[in-house]
Design a protein around this motif. Structure first.
Motif, PDB file in Angstrom:
ATOM      1  N   TYR A 225       1.032  -1.001  -0.135  1.00 19.76           N
ATOM      2  CA  TYR A 225       0.027  -0.279  -0.266  1.00 19.76           C
ATOM      3  C   TYR A 225       0.814   1.461   0.131  1.00 19.76           C
ATOM      4  N   MET A 226       2.082   1.415   0.914  1.00 15.25           N
ATOM      5  CA  MET A 226       3.010   2.326   0.252  1.00 15.25           C
ATOM      6  C   MET A 226       3.100   2.183  -1.039  1.00 15.25           C
ATOM      7  N   LEU A 227       3.619   1.795  -1.710  1.00 15.79           N
ATOM      8  CA  LEU A 227       4.357   1.780  -2.844  1.00 15.79           C
ATOM      9  C   LEU A 227       2.953   2.374  -3.670  1.00 15.79           C
ATOM     10  N   ALA A 228       1.540   1.674  -3.715  1.00 18.78           N
ATOM     11  CA  ALA A 228       0.571   2.730  -4.291  1.00 18.78           C
ATOM     12  C   ALA A 228       0.541   4.455  -3.750  1.00 18.78           C
ATOM     13  N   GLN A 229       0.670   4.467  -2.585  1.00 17.57           N
ATOM     14  CA  GLN A 229       0.371   5.298  -1.782  1.00 17.57           C
ATOM     15  C   GLN A 229       2.220   6.608  -2.769  1.00 17.57           C
ATOM     16  N   ILE A 230       3.207   6.332  -3.067  1.00 20.96           N
ATOM     17  CA  ILE A 230       4.016   7.381  -3.847  1.00 20.96           C
ATOM     18  C   ILE A 230       3.580   7.157  -4.950  1.00 20.96           C
ATOM     19  N   ASP A 231       3.150   6.254  -5.711  1.00 22.00           N
ATOM     20  CA  ASP A 231       2.181   6.059  -6.698  1.00 22.00           C
ATOM     21  C   ASP A 231       1.315   7.499  -6.925  1.00 22.00           C
ATOM     22  N   ARG A 232       0.754   7.132  -5.520  1.00 24.05           N
ATOM     23  CA  ARG A 232      -0.100   8.594  -5.707  1.00 24.05           C
ATOM     24  C   ARG A 232      -0.134   9.268  -5.872  1.00 24.05           C
ATOM     25  N   ILE A 233       1.094  10.312  -5.468  1.00 27.23           N
ATOM     26  CA  ILE A 233       1.767  11.231  -4.765  1.00 27.23           C
ATOM     27  C   ILE A 233       2.574  11.835  -5.943  1.00 27.23           C
ATOM     28  N   GLU A 234       3.228  10.206  -6.655  1.00 26.73           N
ATOM     29  CA  GLU A 234       3.765  11.459  -8.080  1.00 26.73           C
ATOM     30  C   GLU A 234       2.918  12.047  -9.152  1.00 26.73           C
ATOM     31  N   SER A 235       1.316  10.926  -9.522  1.00 28.36           N
ATOM     32  CA  SER A 235       0.070  11.127 -10.303  1.00 28.36           C
ATOM     33  C   SER A 235      -0.064  12.583  -9.743  1.00 28.36           C
ATOM     34  N   ALA A 236       0.036  12.731  -8.641  1.00 25.18           N
ATOM     35  CA  ALA A 236      -0.693  14.179  -8.599  1.00 25.18           C
ATOM     36  C   ALA A 236      -0.061  15.221  -8.446  1.00 25.18           C
ATOM     37  N   SER A 237       0.493  15.108  -8.161  1.00 24.27           N
ATOM     38  CA  SER A 237       1.736  15.731  -9.117  1.00 24.27           C
ATOM     39  C   SER A 237       2.795  16.475 -10.092  1.00 24.27           C
ATOM     40  N   GLY A 238       2.194  15.496 -11.099  1.00 24.67           N
ATOM     41  CA  GLY A 238       1.814  15.382 -12.169  1.00 24.67           C
ATOM     42  C   GLY A 238       0.889  16.667 -12.414  1.00 24.67           C
ATOM     43  N   LEU A 239      -0.331  16.705 -12.096  1.00 24.16           N
ATOM     44  CA  LEU A 239      -2.085  17.380 -12.317  1.00 24.16           C
ATOM     45  C   LEU A 239      -0.900  18.759 -12.780  1.00 24.16           C
ATOM     46  N   LYS A 240      -1.509  19.627 -13.470  1.00 29.49           N
ATOM     47  CA  LYS A 240      -1.060  21.243 -13.831  1.00 29.49           C
ATOM     48  C   LYS A 240      -1.120  21.814 -13.047  1.00 29.49           C
TER      49      LYS A 240
ATOM     50  N   LYS B 198      12.815   1.136  -1.964  1.00 27.66           N
ATOM     51  CA  LYS B 198      12.553   0.904  -0.428  1.00 27.66           C
ATOM     52  C   LYS B 198      11.195  -0.369   0.144  1.00 27.66           C
ATOM     53  N   TYR B 199      10.178   0.288  -0.873  1.00 20.20           N
ATOM     54  CA  TYR B 199       9.513  -0.624  -0.483  1.00 20.20           C
ATOM     55  C   TYR B 199       8.802  -1.626  -0.850  1.00 20.20           C
ATOM     56  N   VAL B 200       9.472  -1.933  -2.157  1.00 17.21           N
ATOM     57  CA  VAL B 200       9.265  -3.120  -2.612  1.00 17.21           C
ATOM     58  C   VAL B 200      10.463  -4.235  -2.335  1.00 17.21           C
ATOM     59  N   ASP B 201      11.457  -3.543  -1.800  1.00 17.03           N
ATOM     60  CA  ASP B 201      12.323  -4.702  -0.549  1.00 17.03           C
ATOM     61  C   ASP B 201      11.330  -5.143   0.153  1.00 17.03           C
ATOM     62  N   LEU B 202      10.500  -4.305   0.839  1.00 22.71           N
ATOM     63  CA  LEU B 202      10.227  -4.788   2.000  1.00 22.71           C
ATOM     64  C   LEU B 202       8.702  -6.188   2.168  1.00 22.71           C
ATOM     65  N   ALA B 203       8.441  -5.031   0.413  1.00 28.40           N
ATOM     66  CA  ALA B 203       7.099  -6.167   0.090  1.00 28.40           C
ATOM     67  C   ALA B 203       8.141  -7.851  -0.385  1.00 28.40           C
TER      68      ALA B 203
END
Length: 303
Positions: free
Chosen positions: A207-222, A295-300
């Motif tokens: 879920y932390m991986l998904a959270q990182i992805d969410r932050i990245e995608s939101a930062s791409g909004l204009k 980091k979260y990939v390794d933990l998973a």
């Protein structure tokens, strides 16, 4: 017999045994009105744009009733004019008896609902967070974990688990509605977070991986900017509490309470704090997010 004389719906006044109308008595009157109309708490919540959890807390006297909320509910339930006035008057008197503070303070879902309302009118939102991912950037599971922990702590030992689970569900739902505002290009959102936010785990590695992805995608909004203050930056003072600035007119803080501050000098102070951390932050998130993703990939995998 008038509505005030009818013991099934009236609110006690100064002639009653209690010295002052209590939240419990006001809530009980609203609950009787709702039951008399044959409406469920969920249906009433949809009717007045409040969460079912908030309706339940009001009816059980677990939160100090807001006169505006009381009036909205009473009108939706077609309360007689005399009873409506009585309910609103008693809720105002009860509210005026609360200790005065520079900012208005709410807890739990009441705070979330007021956040929703105040934030809805803002065109420029600036958020600083030292500990958790800002609510507008959270995935639902992250929100659920954080809210569950908070409501369990707030309810205390021996409380019914289903009560705070209901609050959690309402929080997740309301936060999802708040996040829809990120896609309104007429609004601008700036987020500044400490790097520690990315490392603080409130959910499993996946879920932390998904959270990182969410932050990245939101930062791409204009209309959205996300900045991270690196761990190795030297600071003048320790970051203590997260806050949100709405249009330079209000500050929302949320720790164990939700506090709304309108005092100009205090708002100006929080703006200076925000600008200080914003200058220390990085806007290029690629490297730092990649590091935490690894980091979260390794933990998973280790699980």
């Amino acid at each position: 017999m008038t509505a005030v004389e009818d013991d099934s719906s009236r609110v006690p006044d100064d002639s009653d045994e209690v010295d002052f109308p209590s939240a419990t008595r006001i809530g009980a009157a609203l609950a009787r009105l709702r039951r008399d109309r044959g409406i469920t708490g969920e249906a009433l919540g949809a009717l007045v744009e409040m969460s079912q959890a908030k309706i339940s807390k009001l009816e059980r006297g677990q939160m100090r009733p807001n006169p505006e909320d009381v009036e909205r509910i009473a009108r939706a339930l077609d309360a007689p004019a005399v009873l409506l006035d009585e309910l609103v008057d008693h809720s105002r008197r009860l509210r005026s008896a609360a200790p005065r503070r520079r900012g208005s303070r709410r807890t739990g879902m009441a705070g979330q609902q007021e956040y929703f309302n105040e934030e809805g009118g803002a065109r420029y939102v600036r958020c600083y967070e030292p500990v958790v991912v800002p609510g507008l950037l959270q995935i639902s599971e992250y929100t659920r974990r954080v809210a569950n922990g908070y409501f369990a702590l707030q309810s205390g030992e021996g409380s019914a688990e289903e009560d705070w689970h209901a609050d959690t569900a309402a929080t997740v739902s309301l936060r999802a509605r708040r996040q829809e505002r990120l896609y309104d290009l007429d609004r601008k959102f700036d987020f500044v977070v400490m790097e520690a936010v990315l490392g603080n785990r409130f959910a499993s590695p996946s879920y932390m991986l998904a959270q990182i992805d969410r932050i990245e995608s939101a930062s791409g909004l204009k209309n959205v900017t996300v900045r991270v203050v690196p761990n190795d930056i030297e600071l003048l003072w320790p970051p203590v509490v997260g806050f949100t600035i709405l249009d330079d007119s209000m500050v929302l803080t949320e720790t164990t309470d939700a506090t709304m501050i309108r005092d100009r000098q205090t708002v100006a102070f929080y703006r200076r704090v925000y600008e200080y951390f914003a200058k220390k932050a990085e806007t290029d998130l690629g490297e730092i997010l990649a590091r935490y993703r690894a980091k979260y990939v390794d933990l998973a995998r280790s699980r």
